[in-house]
Write an enzyme that holds these catalytic residues in place. Structure first.
Site, PDB file in Angstrom:
ATOM      1  N   ASN A 181      21.198 -22.492  19.959  1.00  0.00           N
ATOM      2  CA  ASN A 181      21.482 -23.715  19.205  1.00  0.00           C
ATOM      3  C   ASN A 181      20.269 -24.203  18.409  1.00  0.00           C
ATOM      4  OD1 ASN A 181      24.119 -23.898  20.218  1.00  0.00           O
ATOM      5  ND2 ASN A 181      23.384 -24.891  22.086  1.00  0.00           N
ATOM      6  N   LYS A 211      25.059 -18.509  23.091  1.00  0.00           N
ATOM      7  CA  LYS A 211      24.612 -19.536  22.157  1.00  0.00           C
ATOM      8  C   LYS A 211      23.107 -19.564  21.949  1.00  0.00           C
ATOM      9  CE  LYS A 211      26.906 -23.021  21.220  1.00  0.00           C
ATOM     10  NZ  LYS A 211      27.507 -23.550  20.030  1.00  0.00           N
ATOM     11  N   GLU A 254      18.645 -30.054  14.422  1.00  0.00           N
ATOM     12  CA  GLU A 254      19.568 -31.181  14.632  1.00  0.00           C
ATOM     13  C   GLU A 254      18.803 -32.464  14.945  1.00  0.00           C
ATOM     14  OE1 GLU A 254      23.285 -29.833  16.994  1.00  0.00           O
ATOM     15  OE2 GLU A 254      21.759 -28.336  17.355  1.00  0.00           O
ATOM     16  N   LYS A 300       4.537 -54.097  14.475  1.00  0.00           N
ATOM     17  CA  LYS A 300       3.846 -52.892  14.964  1.00  0.00           C
ATOM     18  C   LYS A 300       4.758 -51.819  15.541  1.00  0.00           C
ATOM     19  CE  LYS A 300       0.042 -55.852  15.805  1.00  0.00           C
ATOM     20  NZ  LYS A 300       0.945 -56.972  15.451  1.00  0.00           N
ATOM     21  N   HIS A 328      28.572 -28.900  -4.455  1.00  0.00           N
ATOM     22  CA  HIS A 328      29.717 -29.305  -3.614  1.00  0.00           C
ATOM     23  C   HIS A 328      29.864 -28.415  -2.377  1.00  0.00           C
ATOM     24  CE1 HIS A 328      31.008 -31.590  -7.218  1.00  0.00           C
ATOM     25  NE2 HIS A 328      30.614 -30.503  -7.852  1.00  0.00           N
TER      26      HIS A 328
HETATM   27  N1  ARG Z   1      -0.925 -60.345  18.512  1.00  0.00           N
HETATM   28  C1  ARG Z   1      -0.890 -61.042  17.272  1.00  0.00           C
HETATM   29  C2  ARG Z   1      -0.121 -60.207  16.234  1.00  0.00           C
HETATM   30  O1  ARG Z   1       0.021 -59.072  16.465  1.00  0.00           O
HETATM   31  C3  ARG Z   1      -2.264 -61.302  16.787  1.00  0.00           C
HETATM   32  C4  ARG Z   1      -2.365 -62.445  15.851  1.00  0.00           C
HETATM   33  C5  ARG Z   1      -2.143 -63.730  16.570  1.00  0.00           C
HETATM   34  N2  ARG Z   1      -2.366 -64.843  15.719  1.00  0.00           N
HETATM   35  C6  ARG Z   1      -1.964 -66.088  16.040  1.00  0.00           C
HETATM   36  N3  ARG Z   1      -2.174 -67.001  15.176  1.00  0.00           N
HETATM   37  N4  ARG Z   1      -1.366 -66.347  17.170  1.00  0.00           N
HETATM   38  O2  ARG Z   1       0.328 -60.678  15.223  1.00  0.00           O
END
Ligand code: ARG
Length: 479
Positions: free
Chosen positions: A301, A299, A306, A341, A172
């Site tokens: 920091n 200071k 952080e 991605k 705590h």
């Molecule tokens: N740039 C696309 C992706 O990252 C690649 C795959 C595209 N495939 C498609 N059927 N249009 O997913």
């Protein structure tokens, strides 16, 4: 995106797109279509993996007699040139060509001519992107596995150097019982070990090749998926072509492991922020991992701590973001998956810098031993030792010992002194069985030393475990 409008204008580049998939299209895409569709601004990060995948595919196509050796050689030479151009900075990435796969292929066609047009035989961007992305996540996983071993090294070194540095252990955020600084460091060593093993484990599941699944159904060409899998360092081809192009759980696992790891690091970061404050004064941070204030000259920091604490937000956000993209997606590929991605790229980069920064901060951190010792005794932290003494020496049931000790704590609190400052008479007025030897267990050193159970705070155990920790790290770094 400044040139994008909603008038449906087709610019020159958009029309060029038709060289790749434009057979059935009379018109190019609108500027908005191009803007929402293009991923090249971020997926160019995959260029190395994309070229590696194409090398493996072309080599296999020739080995199975699907293309000629001459075409293969033209493709391989062309890919070398594309790679050099990208690395040398002379490659022009085009949003009209959507993504890294079409950017590379289109340039290859300019360099290698018709042979390049044969590279995409028995392949689709669907298996291509799944392959590239797995390779990228695998490389990042390896870097994180290594970085976590180094973090564990820093924690183990602090533990070994401070196996007997007494400090308060908290519950705590209230001083609870004396522990040692080394013991506290080893708690994080254990966490980082499990974090590391999560990445080691998910790497095994990730390491199967989607290449050759083509669009979703596989192909009628006599390809050899085992051959491309092997060439790319995968353990085997993925069993099911639909799964191969649809699965993103490897990315989700990566993000989940990253989110857990980042969350662990926020706890350490938070403690460093608190410990380095003037009020606690438990540790000193080095100049290398602190910043000054533009107005307050005194200071120093803990910004690195952080920011490490804060950056978990993006990593957790990435996990939640991709889970949300994948939720309810029908098989097999949908363009939704292109959104996989950026969160992974960002999380990987963020986690690595956090791990590395924390490693540097831990390595440089200097515990303030006197202050830690003083704090270890404040707040009646040896009360449990007094209760344990009553159990051991006066044969009281623990619950009764707890009650007696509580009364003595109250007495000390009223007198404004520590438990060890009460007189024997004071003690005996609460329980007559108490003798002078009770005072031996009331020091913080004795308290910490007594906790010799396996995994306990005793300097003996901590020194043993720190030694094992150091050799475990050596092995991890040699793997
Ligand atoms: N740039 C696309 C992706 O990252 C690649 C795959 C595209 N495939 C498609 N059927 N249009 O997913």
């Amino acid at each position: 995106m400044s040139s994008a409008d909603n008038s449906g204008n087709q610019d020159q580049k958009a029309n060029q797109t038709s060289t790749i998939w434009g057979g059935r299209f009379a018109a190019g895409p609108s500027a908005l279509m191009e803007a929402i569709n293009a991923s090249i601004s971020f997926d160019k990060k995959l260029y190395k993996q994309d070229i590696a995948g194409s090398r493996a595919h072309a080599t296999m196509l020739a080995a199975t007699g699907i293309i000629t050796d001459a075409d293969r050689d033209a493709i391989l030479q062309g890919l070398d040139q594309v790679e050099q151009e990208i690395e040398g900075g002379s490659f022009t990435f085009s949003a009209a060509l959507e993504d890294i796969h079409m950017n590379v292929e289109s340039r290859l066609r300019e360099i290698a001519g018709d042979a390049a047009g044969r590279l995409h035989t028995a392949r689709s961007r669907n298996d291509q992107v799944a392959t590239d992305f797995r390779l990228w996540v695998r490389a990042e996983t390896d870097e994180i596995i290594d970085a976590l071993a180094r973090l564990r090294g820093a924690l183990a070194r602090q533990a070994a150097a401070n196996a007997d540095t007494v400090m308060p252990g908290f519950t705590h955020l209230q001083a609870a019982q004396p522990v040692t600084f080394g013991h506290h460091m080893l708690a994080y060593f254990e966490m980082a070990g499990r974090d590391r093993s999560r990445f080691v484990d998910s790497r095994k599941r990730l390491n199967e090749s989607p290449l050759g699944a083509a669009a979703l159904a596989g192909t009628g060409f006599p390809i050899d998926r085992h051959m491309t899998a092997k060439a790319l360092g995968f353990d085997s081809p993925m069993n099911n072509s639909i799964d191969a192009v649809s699965a993103r759980d490897f990315a989700l696992e990566f993000l989940a492991s990253a989110a857990i790891c980042a969350t662990h690091l926020t706890r350490l970061a938070e403690e460093i922020v608190v410990w380095s404050s003037a009020q606690f004064g438990f540790v000193q941070l080095s100049d290398q991992f602190t910043t000054g204030s533009s107005i307050m000259p005194q200071k120093k920091n803990p910004d690195a701590a952080e920011l490490s604490r804060a950056k978990a937000g993006r990593i957790i956000g990435s996990l939640v973001g991709l889970l949300t993209v994948m939720k309810g997606l029908p098989l097999a590929y949908s363009k939704d998956m292109q959104e996989d991605k950026e969160p992974v790229f960002d999380a990987a980069e963020t986690l690595l810098i956090v791990i590395q920064t924390m490693t540097g901060m831990i390595d440089d951190m200097v515990p303030v031993k006197d202050r830690l010792r003083e704090a270890a005794g404040a707040g009646f932290t040896t009360a449990t030792d007094l209760a344990d003494w009553l159990v051991r020496e006066a044969d009281l049931p623990f619950r009764d010992a707890h009650h007696v000790t509580g009364t003595l704590v109250k007495m000390a609190e009223d007198k404004g002194c520590d438990l060890a400052d009460l007189s024997l008479d004071d003690m005996q007025s609460v329980n007559s069985a108490i003798t002078n030897s009770v005072f031996d267990v009331l020091t913080v050193e004795a308290s910490a030393m007594s906790r010799q159970s396996f995994g306990g705070a005793s300097p003996l155990r901590v020194a043993e475990q720190a030694k094992e920790a150091l050799s475990a790290v050596e092995k991890e770094l040699a793997e």
